[in-house]
Design a protein around this motif. Structure first.
Motif, PDB file in Angstrom:
ATOM      1  N   GLY A 187       0.822  -1.207   0.000  1.00  0.00           N
ATOM      2  CA  GLY A 187       0.000   0.000   0.000  1.00  0.00           C
ATOM      3  C   GLY A 187       0.851   1.250   0.000  1.00  0.00           C
ATOM      4  O   GLY A 187       0.573   2.201  -0.748  1.00  0.00           O
ATOM      5  N   TYR A 188       1.901   1.258   0.812  1.00  0.00           N
ATOM      6  CA  TYR A 188       2.795   2.422   0.839  1.00  0.00           C
ATOM      7  C   TYR A 188       3.526   2.572  -0.486  1.00  0.00           C
ATOM      8  O   TYR A 188       3.721   3.692  -0.981  1.00  0.00           O
ATOM      9  N   ALA A 189       3.945   1.436  -1.067  1.00  0.00           N
ATOM     10  CA  ALA A 189       4.617   1.486  -2.365  1.00  0.00           C
ATOM     11  C   ALA A 189       3.695   2.083  -3.424  1.00  0.00           C
ATOM     12  O   ALA A 189       4.129   2.858  -4.282  1.00  0.00           O
ATOM     13  N   SER A 190       2.421   1.722  -3.377  1.00  0.00           N
ATOM     14  CA  SER A 190       1.466   2.280  -4.346  1.00  0.00           C
ATOM     15  C   SER A 190       1.328   3.790  -4.173  1.00  0.00           C
ATOM     16  O   SER A 190       1.155   4.522  -5.152  1.00  0.00           O
ATOM     17  N   TYR A 191       1.408   4.269  -2.927  1.00  0.00           N
ATOM     18  CA  TYR A 191       1.357   5.713  -2.694  1.00  0.00           C
ATOM     19  C   TYR A 191       2.565   6.405  -3.328  1.00  0.00           C
ATOM     20  O   TYR A 191       2.423   7.462  -3.958  1.00  0.00           O
ATOM     21  N   LEU A 192       3.759   5.821  -3.159  1.00  0.00           N
ATOM     22  CA  LEU A 192       4.959   6.420  -3.739  1.00  0.00           C
ATOM     23  C   LEU A 192       4.846   6.534  -5.257  1.00  0.00           C
ATOM     24  O   LEU A 192       5.241   7.542  -5.850  1.00  0.00           O
ATOM     25  N   VAL A 193       4.297   5.488  -5.872  1.00  0.00           N
ATOM     26  CA  VAL A 193       4.135   5.504  -7.327  1.00  0.00           C
ATOM     27  C   VAL A 193       3.076   6.525  -7.736  1.00  0.00           C
ATOM     28  O   VAL A 193       3.248   7.264  -8.714  1.00  0.00           O
ATOM     29  N   TRP A 194       1.987   6.569  -6.997  1.00  0.00           N
ATOM     30  CA  TRP A 194       0.930   7.554  -7.271  1.00  0.00           C
ATOM     31  C   TRP A 194       1.474   8.974  -7.146  1.00  0.00           C
ATOM     32  O   TRP A 194       1.186   9.838  -7.981  1.00  0.00           O
ATOM     33  N   ARG A 195       2.279   9.209  -6.123  1.00  0.00           N
ATOM     34  CA  ARG A 195       2.827  10.549  -5.887  1.00  0.00           C
ATOM     35  C   ARG A 195       3.836  10.944  -6.965  1.00  0.00           C
ATOM     36  O   ARG A 195       3.778  12.053  -7.510  1.00  0.00           O
ATOM     37  N   ASP A 196       4.767  10.045  -7.274  1.00  0.00           N
ATOM     38  CA  ASP A 196       5.847  10.390  -8.195  1.00  0.00           C
ATOM     39  C   ASP A 196       5.474  10.197  -9.661  1.00  0.00           C
ATOM     40  O   ASP A 196       6.189  10.680 -10.538  1.00  0.00           O
ATOM     41  N   GLY A 197       4.395   9.464  -9.909  1.00  0.00           N
ATOM     42  CA  GLY A 197       4.009   9.187 -11.283  1.00  0.00           C
ATOM     43  C   GLY A 197       2.884  10.054 -11.801  1.00  0.00           C
ATOM     44  O   GLY A 197       2.326   9.786 -12.871  1.00  0.00           O
ATOM     45  N   GLY A 198       2.524  11.069 -11.047  1.00  0.00           N
ATOM     46  CA  GLY A 198       1.487  11.980 -11.514  1.00  0.00           C
ATOM     47  C   GLY A 198       0.076  11.480 -11.357  1.00  0.00           C
ATOM     48  O   GLY A 198      -0.825  11.914 -12.093  1.00  0.00           O
ATOM     49  N   GLY A 199      -0.137  10.573 -10.417  1.00  0.00           N
ATOM     50  CA  GLY A 199      -1.500  10.085 -10.170  1.00  0.00           C
ATOM     51  C   GLY A 199      -1.975   9.096 -11.213  1.00  0.00           C
ATOM     52  O   GLY A 199      -1.193   8.546 -11.997  1.00  0.00           O
ATOM     53  N   PHE A 200      -3.294   8.895 -11.263  1.00  0.00           N
ATOM     54  CA  PHE A 200      -3.866   7.878 -12.141  1.00  0.00           C
ATOM     55  C   PHE A 200      -3.838   8.270 -13.616  1.00  0.00           C
ATOM     56  O   PHE A 200      -4.003   7.421 -14.488  1.00  0.00           O
ATOM     57  N   HIS A 201      -3.643   9.536 -13.902  1.00  0.00           N
ATOM     58  CA  HIS A 201      -3.663   9.997 -15.289  1.00  0.00           C
ATOM     59  C   HIS A 201      -2.272  10.331 -15.810  1.00  0.00           C
ATOM     60  O   HIS A 201      -2.128  10.826 -16.925  1.00  0.00           O
ATOM     61  N   GLY A 202      -1.240  10.066 -15.017  1.00  0.00           N
ATOM     62  CA  GLY A 202       0.130  10.346 -15.429  1.00  0.00           C
ATOM     63  C   GLY A 202       0.874   9.061 -15.757  1.00  0.00           C
ATOM     64  O   GLY A 202       0.298   8.053 -16.192  1.00  0.00           O
ATOM     65  N   GLY A 203       2.184   9.101 -15.499  1.00  0.00           N
ATOM     66  CA  GLY A 203       3.018   7.944 -15.783  1.00  0.00           C
ATOM     67  C   GLY A 203       2.739   6.760 -14.878  1.00  0.00           C
ATOM     68  O   GLY A 203       3.209   5.650 -15.148  1.00  0.00           O
ATOM     69  N   ALA A 204       1.992   6.989 -13.807  1.00  0.00           N
ATOM     70  CA  ALA A 204       1.676   5.901 -12.869  1.00  0.00           C
ATOM     71  C   ALA A 204       0.449   5.106 -13.295  1.00  0.00           C
ATOM     72  O   ALA A 204       0.059   4.170 -12.594  1.00  0.00           O
ATOM     73  N   HIS A 205      -0.169   5.455 -14.408  1.00  0.00           N
ATOM     74  CA  HIS A 205      -1.423   4.794 -14.808  1.00  0.00           C
ATOM     75  C   HIS A 205      -1.252   3.284 -14.961  1.00  0.00           C
ATOM     76  O   HIS A 205      -2.022   2.502 -14.384  1.00  0.00           O
ATOM     77  N   LEU A 206      -0.253   2.849 -15.730  1.00  0.00           N
ATOM     78  CA  LEU A 206      -0.042   1.411 -15.933  1.00  0.00           C
ATOM     79  C   LEU A 206       0.355   0.705 -14.644  1.00  0.00           C
ATOM     80  O   LEU A 206      -0.241  -0.339 -14.308  1.00  0.00           O
TER      81      LEU A 206
END
Length: 225
Positions: free
Chosen positions: A122-141
């Protein structure tokens, strides 16, 4: 956070900061990383400086971040808690009737281990969401893969412990294993630390997959399910 009174003449020295709770606060304003408030000590106005370490205007943003992290950690645990409650009877009754390998982890270990793994993913998913620009950025996939592996993870317990389907639970955990491998890779692309955080989960899932296979192999009378 520290507090101090600005030096004023003829102002009694406070022995305990708790005594400030008795003072009347007239105003509060921002000043860089400090809150400056006017209080009354024995009827005399005195300015008190509260060092917060960050501007007061950042407090709402900090609290939003904290609750986002908490939500990301709690989310995967919800399925784990529900599964543990729903499958408890079968773990005690049906599971011991199977032919199990000697190297299987003890039952009491699964709860604590999965709690740690769910929280870390869960924490790892937060890091990706934060650094990847959320669900519409680079973190989408990466986040799409994360969501799909979470559903597969939650679905395995009912298949194995409730439906008693060794065959389909084995097939399902195989798909989950591939999904998590892809999740580790894509997480690492966005935030390397997030990818590393998922490695213990991937290792534990590998052990669970091997255990599922051995149970399926060694219990031929139950394979047809």
């Amino acid at each position: 956070m520290t507090c101090r009174l600005k030096k004023e003449k003829n102002v009694p020295k406070l022995k305990k900061i708790n005594e400030l709770e008795l003072c009347h606060v007239d105003e509060m304003r921002d000043s860089d990383a400090q809150w400056i408030t006017t209080v009354k000590v024995d009827g005399k106005p005195v300015e008190m400086v509260i060092d917060t370490g960050c501007p007061r205007t950042l407090m709402p943003e900090i609290m939003t971040t904290v609750w986002t992290v908490v939500g990301a950690i709690v989310l995967p645990n919800l399925g784990g808690w529900f599964g543990a409650y729903y499958n408890a009877a079968n773990v005690k009754t049906w599971y011991p009737t199977l032919k199990l390998p000697s190297w299987r982890p003890p039952n009491y270990l699964f709860g604590p281990v999965w709690t740690v793994l769910y929280s870390s993913m869960g924490y790892a998913s937060y890091l990706v969401w934060r650094d990847g620009g959320g669900f519409h950025g680079g973190a989408h996939l990466p986040l799409t893969l994360y969501a799909s592996q979470l559903v597969l993870n939650w679905a395995w317990s009912p298949l194995f412990f409730v439906a008693h389907s060794l065959k389909w639970s084995l097939a399902e955990i195989g798909v989950l294993w591939v999904n998590v491998a892809a999740c580790v890779y894509t997480f690492h692309q966005v935030n390397p630390i997030a990818g590393y955080i998922l490695l213990p989960y991937f290792a534990w899932l590998s052990v669970a997959s091997a255990l599922n296979y051995v149970i399926w192999r060694d219990n031929p009378e139950k394979k047809e399910k």
